[in-house]
Design a protein around this motif. Structure first.
Motif, PDB file in Angstrom:
ATOM      1  N   LEU A 155     -41.813  10.760  84.822  1.00  0.00           N
ATOM      2  CA  LEU A 155     -42.166   9.458  84.815  1.00  0.00           C
ATOM      3  C   LEU A 155     -41.574   8.798  86.181  1.00  0.00           C
ATOM      4  CD1 LEU A 155     -39.126   7.636  84.300  1.00  0.00           C
ATOM      5  CD2 LEU A 155     -39.846   8.098  81.824  1.00  0.00           C
ATOM      6  N   ASN A 156     -42.218   7.716  86.516  1.00  0.00           N
ATOM      7  CA  ASN A 156     -41.669   6.859  87.790  1.00  0.00           C
ATOM      8  C   ASN A 156     -40.470   6.393  87.517  1.00  0.00           C
ATOM      9  OD1 ASN A 156     -41.283   5.483  90.188  1.00  0.00           O
ATOM     10  ND2 ASN A 156     -43.098   4.210  89.809  1.00  0.00           N
ATOM     11  N   PHE A 157     -39.381   6.809  87.868  1.00  0.00           N
ATOM     12  CA  PHE A 157     -37.908   6.397  87.837  1.00  0.00           C
ATOM     13  C   PHE A 157     -37.697   5.096  88.154  1.00  0.00           C
ATOM     14  CE2 PHE A 157     -33.597   7.330  86.232  1.00  0.00           C
ATOM     15  CZ  PHE A 157     -32.871   6.984  87.203  1.00  0.00           C
ATOM     16  N   ARG A 158     -38.195   4.766  89.575  1.00  0.00           N
ATOM     17  CA  ARG A 158     -38.011   3.439  89.782  1.00  0.00           C
ATOM     18  C   ARG A 158     -38.559   2.024  89.042  1.00  0.00           C
ATOM     19  NH1 ARG A 158     -38.077   7.012  93.955  1.00  0.00           N
ATOM     20  NH2 ARG A 158     -36.542   6.582  95.658  1.00  0.00           N
ATOM     21  N   ALA A 159     -39.481   2.403  88.172  1.00  0.00           N
ATOM     22  CA  ALA A 159     -40.222   1.644  87.108  1.00  0.00           C
ATOM     23  C   ALA A 159     -39.355   1.485  85.884  1.00  0.00           C
ATOM     24  CB  ALA A 159     -41.605   2.042  87.239  1.00  0.00           C
ATOM     25  N   TYR A 160     -38.381   1.979  85.797  1.00  0.00           N
ATOM     26  CA  TYR A 160     -37.669   2.151  84.645  1.00  0.00           C
ATOM     27  C   TYR A 160     -35.935   1.616  84.637  1.00  0.00           C
ATOM     28  CZ  TYR A 160     -41.415   4.518  82.218  1.00  0.00           C
ATOM     29  OH  TYR A 160     -42.514   4.906  81.635  1.00  0.00           O
ATOM     30  N   ALA A 161     -35.858   0.447  83.884  1.00  0.00           N
ATOM     31  CA  ALA A 161     -34.346   0.322  83.726  1.00  0.00           C
ATOM     32  C   ALA A 161     -33.661   1.541  82.611  1.00  0.00           C
ATOM     33  CB  ALA A 161     -34.290  -1.207  82.847  1.00  0.00           C
ATOM     34  N   MET A 162     -32.368   1.560  83.184  1.00  0.00           N
ATOM     35  CA  MET A 162     -31.916   2.863  82.211  1.00  0.00           C
ATOM     36  C   MET A 162     -30.553   2.083  81.622  1.00  0.00           C
ATOM     37  SD  MET A 162     -33.729   5.458  82.970  1.00  0.00           S
ATOM     38  CE  MET A 162     -32.666   6.557  82.235  1.00  0.00           C
ATOM     39  N   SER A 163     -30.520   2.591  80.348  1.00  0.00           N
ATOM     40  CA  SER A 163     -29.227   2.394  79.432  1.00  0.00           C
ATOM     41  C   SER A 163     -28.488   3.611  79.027  1.00  0.00           C
ATOM     42  CB  SER A 163     -29.915   1.388  78.321  1.00  0.00           C
ATOM     43  OG  SER A 163     -30.682   0.157  78.792  1.00  0.00           O
ATOM     44  N   GLU A 206     -23.594   2.711  63.502  1.00  0.00           N
ATOM     45  CA  GLU A 206     -25.071   2.669  64.325  1.00  0.00           C
ATOM     46  C   GLU A 206     -25.062   2.894  65.860  1.00  0.00           C
ATOM     47  OE1 GLU A 206     -27.008  -0.725  61.123  1.00  0.00           O
ATOM     48  OE2 GLU A 206     -26.593  -1.194  63.381  1.00  0.00           O
ATOM     49  N   ARG A 207     -25.981   3.281  66.236  1.00  0.00           N
ATOM     50  CA  ARG A 207     -26.164   3.429  67.675  1.00  0.00           C
ATOM     51  C   ARG A 207     -25.753   1.943  68.457  1.00  0.00           C
ATOM     52  NH1 ARG A 207     -30.695   7.466  70.210  1.00  0.00           N
ATOM     53  NH2 ARG A 207     -29.792   8.524  68.364  1.00  0.00           N
ATOM     54  N   GLU A 208     -24.830   1.970  69.436  1.00  0.00           N
ATOM     55  CA  GLU A 208     -24.900   0.808  69.952  1.00  0.00           C
ATOM     56  C   GLU A 208     -24.957   0.967  71.550  1.00  0.00           C
ATOM     57  OE1 GLU A 208     -20.547  -0.333  70.123  1.00  0.00           O
ATOM     58  OE2 GLU A 208     -19.803   1.555  70.524  1.00  0.00           O
ATOM     59  N   LEU A 209     -25.431  -0.123  72.306  1.00  0.00           N
ATOM     60  CA  LEU A 209     -25.440  -0.224  73.623  1.00  0.00           C
ATOM     61  C   LEU A 209     -24.287  -0.166  74.498  1.00  0.00           C
ATOM     62  CD1 LEU A 209     -27.250  -0.666  76.269  1.00  0.00           C
ATOM     63  CD2 LEU A 209     -27.197  -2.853  75.796  1.00  0.00           C
ATOM     64  N   VAL A 210     -24.006   0.572  75.457  1.00  0.00           N
ATOM     65  CA  VAL A 210     -22.820   0.688  76.136  1.00  0.00           C
ATOM     66  C   VAL A 210     -22.861   0.111  77.588  1.00  0.00           C
ATOM     67  CG1 VAL A 210     -21.162   2.421  77.255  1.00  0.00           C
ATOM     68  CG2 VAL A 210     -22.007   2.778  74.995  1.00  0.00           C
ATOM     69  N   ALA A 211     -24.040   0.597  78.150  1.00  0.00           N
ATOM     70  CA  ALA A 211     -24.296  -0.150  79.492  1.00  0.00           C
ATOM     71  C   ALA A 211     -25.712  -0.091  79.847  1.00  0.00           C
ATOM     72  CB  ALA A 211     -23.471   0.689  80.408  1.00  0.00           C
ATOM     73  N   ALA A 212     -26.087  -1.008  80.697  1.00  0.00           N
ATOM     74  CA  ALA A 212     -27.525  -0.975  81.109  1.00  0.00           C
ATOM     75  C   ALA A 212     -27.571  -1.207  82.650  1.00  0.00           C
ATOM     76  CB  ALA A 212     -28.105  -2.010  80.281  1.00  0.00           C
ATOM     77  N   ILE A 213     -28.483  -0.833  83.328  1.00  0.00           N
ATOM     78  CA  ILE A 213     -28.696  -0.906  84.632  1.00  0.00           C
ATOM     79  C   ILE A 213     -30.061  -1.122  85.050  1.00  0.00           C
ATOM     80  CG2 ILE A 213     -28.904   1.681  85.075  1.00  0.00           C
ATOM     81  CD1 ILE A 213     -27.272   1.250  87.715  1.00  0.00           C
ATOM     82  N   THR A 214     -30.352  -2.028  86.080  1.00  0.00           N
ATOM     83  CA  THR A 214     -31.806  -2.478  86.233  1.00  0.00           C
ATOM     84  C   THR A 214     -32.362  -1.228  87.213  1.00  0.00           C
ATOM     85  OG1 THR A 214     -31.055  -3.722  88.140  1.00  0.00           O
ATOM     86  CG2 THR A 214     -31.429  -4.731  86.028  1.00  0.00           C
ATOM     87  N   SER A 215     -33.562  -1.617  87.357  1.00  0.00           N
ATOM     88  CA  SER A 215     -34.452  -0.328  88.116  1.00  0.00           C
ATOM     89  C   SER A 215     -34.114  -0.106  89.437  1.00  0.00           C
ATOM     90  CB  SER A 215     -35.830  -0.672  87.856  1.00  0.00           C
ATOM     91  OG  SER A 215     -36.281  -1.860  88.251  1.00  0.00           O
ATOM     92  N   LEU A 216     -34.135  -1.342  90.262  1.00  0.00           N
ATOM     93  CA  LEU A 216     -34.007  -1.266  91.770  1.00  0.00           C
ATOM     94  C   LEU A 216     -32.892  -1.673  92.250  1.00  0.00           C
ATOM     95  CD1 LEU A 216     -37.698  -2.341  92.600  1.00  0.00           C
ATOM     96  CD2 LEU A 216     -36.878   0.163  92.522  1.00  0.00           C
ATOM     97  N   SER A 217     -32.354  -3.196  91.753  1.00  0.00           N
ATOM     98  CA  SER A 217     -31.237  -3.352  92.312  1.00  0.00           C
ATOM     99  C   SER A 217     -30.196  -2.940  91.679  1.00  0.00           C
ATOM    100  CB  SER A 217     -31.102  -5.185  91.990  1.00  0.00           C
ATOM    101  OG  SER A 217     -30.925  -5.128  90.641  1.00  0.00           O
TER     102      SER A 217
END
Length: 118
Positions: free
Chosen positions: A27-35, A44-55
């Motif tokens: 996939l186009n990695f730059r078009a995806y935010a990652m978590s 339950e599965r929990e969110l630990v960290a999120a990072i935006t796509s470009l900035s």
């Protein structure tokens, strides 16, 4: 075919560090935010960290703020999670997730086990 492959998990003593990696392909990695998520046994599965796509702006769960750092290398299609001052309660399977910025399905990795124990 989209693939997210995590690595870097393992057994570490309390207070130790680990660095997780998630290599993304198909996939186009730059078009995806990652978590990064985690799931401990019986929880339950929990969110630990999120990072935006470009900035590369980041957000963290309160439980890991000041200890975990997420960052990405768009040239390597890789997102990382640096985990310091690990605690037994950080024990879980850690997953990375790709979220399309505009539209499209999300993608998950297979997970990597992190165990914090003396």
């Amino acid at each position: 075919q989209v693939q997210l492959v995590e690595s870097g998990g393992g057994l570490v003593q309390p207070g130790g560090s680990l660095k997780l990696s998630c290599v993304v392909s198909g996939l186009n990695f730059r078009a995806y935010a990652m978590s990064w998520y985690r799931q401990a046994p019986g929880k339950e599965r929990e969110l630990v960290a999120a990072i935006t796509s470009l900035s590369g702006m980041t957000n963290y769960a309160d439980s890991v703020k000041g200890r975990f750092t997420a960052f990405r290398d768009n040239a390597k299609n890789t997102v990382y999670l640096q985990m310091n001052s690990l605690k037994p309660e950080d024990t879980a399977v850690y997953y990375c997730k790709a979220v399309a910025v505009v539209s499209g399905p999300d993608y998950w990795g297979q997970g990597t086990q992190v165990t914090v124990s003396s």
